[in-house]
Write a protein that holds these residues in place. Structure first.
Motif, PDB file in Angstrom:
ATOM      1  N   LYS A   1       0.834  -1.195  -0.125  1.00 22.91           N
ATOM      2  CA  LYS A   1       0.128   0.080  -0.037  1.00 22.91           C
ATOM      3  C   LYS A   1       0.813   1.358  -0.035  1.00 22.91           C
ATOM      4  O   LYS A   1       0.610   2.079  -0.874  1.00 22.91           O
ATOM      5  CB  LYS A   1      -0.948  -0.029   1.304  1.00 22.91           C
ATOM      6  CG  LYS A   1      -2.040  -1.004   1.169  1.00 22.91           C
ATOM      7  CD  LYS A   1      -2.838  -0.728   2.380  1.00 22.91           C
ATOM      8  CE  LYS A   1      -4.294  -1.890   2.046  1.00 22.91           C
ATOM      9  NZ  LYS A   1      -4.877  -2.069   3.228  1.00 22.91           N
ATOM     10  N   ARG A   2       1.771   1.306   0.784  1.00 28.11           N
ATOM     11  CA  ARG A   2       2.492   2.406   0.776  1.00 28.11           C
ATOM     12  C   ARG A   2       3.423   2.595  -0.379  1.00 28.11           C
ATOM     13  O   ARG A   2       3.884   3.698  -0.835  1.00 28.11           O
ATOM     14  CB  ARG A   2       3.542   2.304   1.999  1.00 28.11           C
ATOM     15  CG  ARG A   2       4.525   3.151   2.523  1.00 28.11           C
ATOM     16  CD  ARG A   2       4.247   4.569   3.121  1.00 28.11           C
ATOM     17  NE  ARG A   2       4.993   5.470   3.154  1.00 28.11           N
ATOM     18  CZ  ARG A   2       5.796   6.177   4.602  1.00 28.11           C
ATOM     19  NH1 ARG A   2       5.140   5.437   5.478  1.00 28.11           N
ATOM     20  NH2 ARG A   2       6.802   6.788   4.425  1.00 28.11           N
ATOM     21  N   LEU A   3       3.820   1.597  -1.072  1.00 26.79           N
ATOM     22  CA  LEU A   3       4.646   1.536  -2.122  1.00 26.79           C
ATOM     23  C   LEU A   3       3.831   2.187  -3.334  1.00 26.79           C
ATOM     24  O   LEU A   3       4.380   2.922  -4.211  1.00 26.79           O
ATOM     25  CB  LEU A   3       5.136   0.217  -2.691  1.00 26.79           C
ATOM     26  CG  LEU A   3       5.877  -0.119  -3.913  1.00 26.79           C
ATOM     27  CD1 LEU A   3       7.121   0.544  -3.986  1.00 26.79           C
ATOM     28  CD2 LEU A   3       6.193  -1.498  -4.333  1.00 26.79           C
ATOM     29  N   ALA A   4       2.496   1.847  -3.320  1.00 26.05           N
ATOM     30  CA  ALA A   4       1.601   2.472  -4.209  1.00 26.05           C
ATOM     31  C   ALA A   4       1.585   3.902  -4.063  1.00 26.05           C
ATOM     32  O   ALA A   4       1.275   4.815  -5.085  1.00 26.05           O
ATOM     33  CB  ALA A   4       0.271   1.923  -4.190  1.00 26.05           C
ATOM     34  N   GLU A   5       1.556   4.428  -2.849  1.00 25.98           N
ATOM     35  CA  GLU A   5       1.501   6.039  -2.411  1.00 25.98           C
ATOM     36  C   GLU A   5       2.838   6.456  -3.074  1.00 25.98           C
ATOM     37  O   GLU A   5       2.744   7.623  -3.635  1.00 25.98           O
ATOM     38  CB  GLU A   5       1.517   5.979  -0.952  1.00 25.98           C
ATOM     39  CG  GLU A   5      -0.086   5.729  -0.433  1.00 25.98           C
ATOM     40  CD  GLU A   5       0.070   5.992   0.719  1.00 25.98           C
ATOM     41  OE1 GLU A   5      -1.353   5.894   1.532  1.00 25.98           O
ATOM     42  OE2 GLU A   5       1.012   6.346   1.625  1.00 25.98           O
ATOM     43  N   GLU A   6       3.780   5.958  -2.632  1.00 28.07           N
ATOM     44  CA  GLU A   6       5.302   6.413  -2.876  1.00 28.07           C
ATOM     45  C   GLU A   6       5.502   6.224  -4.318  1.00 28.07           C
ATOM     46  O   GLU A   6       6.250   7.178  -5.091  1.00 28.07           O
ATOM     47  CB  GLU A   6       6.322   5.643  -2.203  1.00 28.07           C
ATOM     48  CG  GLU A   6       6.451   5.752  -0.537  1.00 28.07           C
ATOM     49  CD  GLU A   6       7.574   5.241  -0.195  1.00 28.07           C
ATOM     50  OE1 GLU A   6       8.338   4.635  -0.977  1.00 28.07           O
ATOM     51  OE2 GLU A   6       7.777   5.353   0.883  1.00 28.07           O
ATOM     52  N   LYS A   7       5.287   5.113  -5.079  1.00 27.09           N
ATOM     53  CA  LYS A   7       5.625   5.022  -6.375  1.00 27.09           C
ATOM     54  C   LYS A   7       4.617   4.593  -7.223  1.00 27.09           C
ATOM     55  O   LYS A   7       4.380   3.399  -7.659  1.00 27.09           O
ATOM     56  CB  LYS A   7       6.847   4.052  -6.508  1.00 27.09           C
ATOM     57  CG  LYS A   7       8.145   4.344  -5.773  1.00 27.09           C
ATOM     58  CD  LYS A   7       8.896   5.488  -6.395  1.00 27.09           C
ATOM     59  CE  LYS A   7       9.802   6.120  -5.486  1.00 27.09           C
ATOM     60  NZ  LYS A   7      10.834   5.192  -4.522  1.00 27.09           N
TER      61      LYS A   7
END
Ligand code: SF4
Length: 468
Positions: A274-280
């Motif tokens: 989830k956080r990866l989707a926000e970051e990248k």
């Protein structure tokens, strides 16, 4: 990340005390822990008078396929081990549990982790007359126990453990006692369960589920557990110190259905996605995973980005040892034997591949080509861990620093090497924010080069500056 071509995962350990079917329960636990080591496996049981053992190279289900093998492993105490060599060559003598005869009876040991001072300890012990039977660092611990002048197992283990440094989640067995100890930094997981009054100690809680045992708690970093006829005893043998849980257990090693470091891996891995989707973020039509280790992070990425998750690669789980070193001249055989693309899913789509980590980059490069050949319009790779820039000395057999692609290339150079439309790595900050006490309680040395235990030995693989 896929172990045959990139990296060796560390081992799995099991101990059972007080069950008439101790060896069979150990076998089932090892079966559940197969992902932690596929080179060899072994079980040693105690009848109370003597040890019975069976060890061999190969997969758990093959090694113990003959019912008579398990029947011979009589006794109410047993320990087991799945091996993926991190220290010591892959030879039968190194397959654990190691069994040694000491002055007050036999002892067996299963070790997950890697000692950082085994070389100097081995030299010291050999000078003092110890004769080593294996090249495994775990044998150092047995020799230290053998040399102890203490008169009970607990104190002998304590004396030995206080002399070694590094990562160790151990189970040990004598004729009548089971013991377990976890290093004070808690690099590798280890937990305790209970079934029908018997105690089970295992690397991951998914093994407890298979035998319908109840998860009781984790073995604490620095804790020594002994189980005997009087019950389970616990002692903290180190003063409290900052832990260094291996974040790679959450990224890749452990099964998503296991509870490690106080949390289900599934939950943590989903957060990473989830956080990866926000970051990248990426402009894509579908999100696919590289099964199985990336499945959960890919689901998290899909949920957060609102981009549909699809099964774009099928993994063959039934690869026997014959295929580990194929003689076929076919290029990319190791990837082809494991994965096949789903053409109908990938054709004319902008595909986002979520991978848990990139070591050398060779596997993901081949997968990208496979996805493109299946008709994908664009390929974007998102990695649910930061770039790996340093080797691991705590039980994970990464290649040398020179072979780590992120050590030699920038992200843009890696993108070009992989031939993808875009490439995005998870940040170290995002990774640590996704676990409780990430900044203070986890080891991230392979991403940061900051080693939580200063290393004084001259490792043949690489030289580096320890974290001071
Ligand atoms: Fe885990 Fe990396 Fe630390 Fe090794 S260096 S213990 S793989 S986090």
């Amino acid at each position: 990340m896929h172990i045959s071509s990139s990296v060796h995962a560390n081992c799995g350990v099991v101990g059972v005390y007080g069950h008439p079917d101790a060896a069979r329960l150990t076998y089932l636990c090892l079966y559940a822990l197969q992902h932690r080591g596929q080179e060899g496996s072994g079980i040693v049981s105690s009848t109370g008078k003597e040890f019975r053992s069976h060890r061999a190279q190969g997969l758990v289900s093959d090694i113990f396929s003959d019912v008579n093998t398990l029947r011979k492993l009589e006794g109410v105490i047993a320990i087991g081990h799945n091996r993926y060599s991190t220290t010591g060559e892959n030879i039968i003598v190194n397959i654990q549990p190691l069994v040694m005869s000491l002055h007050d009876g036999p002892i067996a040991i299963s070790h997950n982790g890697n000692l950082v001072n085994s070389k100097s300890m081995r030299t010291k012990l050999m000078r003092q007359g110890s004769i080593f039977q294996t090249s495994s660092d775990s044998e150092v611990i047995v020799h230290l126990i053998a040399k102890s002048q203490e008169n009970n197992l607990k104190d002998q283990i304590k004396e030995a453990i206080l002399q070694v440094r590094g990562a160790y989640s151990l189970v040990l067995m004598t004729r009548n006692t089971l013991a377990a100890v976890r290093d004070p930094k808690g690099f590798r997981p280890l937990c305790i369960g209970e079934k029908d009054g018997a105690y089970i100690i295992t690397s991951e809680s998914c093994a407890l589920d298979l035998i319908e045992a109840k998860y009781m708690r984790d073995v604490q970093p620095g804790e020594l557990i002994t189980v005997d006829e009087k019950g389970l005893h616990s002692e903290m043998i180190f003063p409290p110190e900052k832990t260094a849980y291996c974040i790679f257990e959450d990224i890749y090693f452990s099964r998503p259905d296991s509870r490690v470091f106080g949390e289900y891996v599934d939950k943590t891995r989903r957060k990473f996605g989830k956080r990866l989707a926000e970051e990248k973020p990426a402009d894509g039509d579908i999100v696919i995973s590289v099964p199985d280790s990336s499945n959960t992070a890919a689901l998290g990425y899909s949920q957060k980005s609102n981009i549909k998750f699809e099964i774009g690669l099928i993994r063959n789980h039934y690869i026997g040892r014959t295929f580990i070193h194929p003689i076929q001249s076919q290029r990319d055989f190791n990837v082809l034997i494991k994965f096949n693309p789903v053409g109908g899913v990938l054709k004319d789509r902008r595909v986002i591949i979520v991978e848990d980590s990139i070591v050398r980059g060779t596997t993901i490069k081949k997968l990208v080509k496979m996805v493109r050949d299946a008709g994908a319009k664009e390929v974007h790779v998102r990695v649910s861990s930061p770039p790996i820039v340093s080797p691991c000395y705590y039980g994970m057999d990464f290649p040398t620093k020179e072979e780590l692609i992120a050590n030699n290339k920038s992200v843009e150079e890696i993108r070009q090497f992989l031939n993808v439309d875009s490439l995005g790595y998870f940040s170290l900050e995002g990774l640590l924010d996704s676990v409780e006490n990430g900044e203070t309680h986890f080891c991230t040395a392979c991403f940061s080069g900051k080693y939580p235990i200063p290393l004084k030995e001259d490792f043949s693989k690489d030289q580096y500056e320890p974290d001071k």
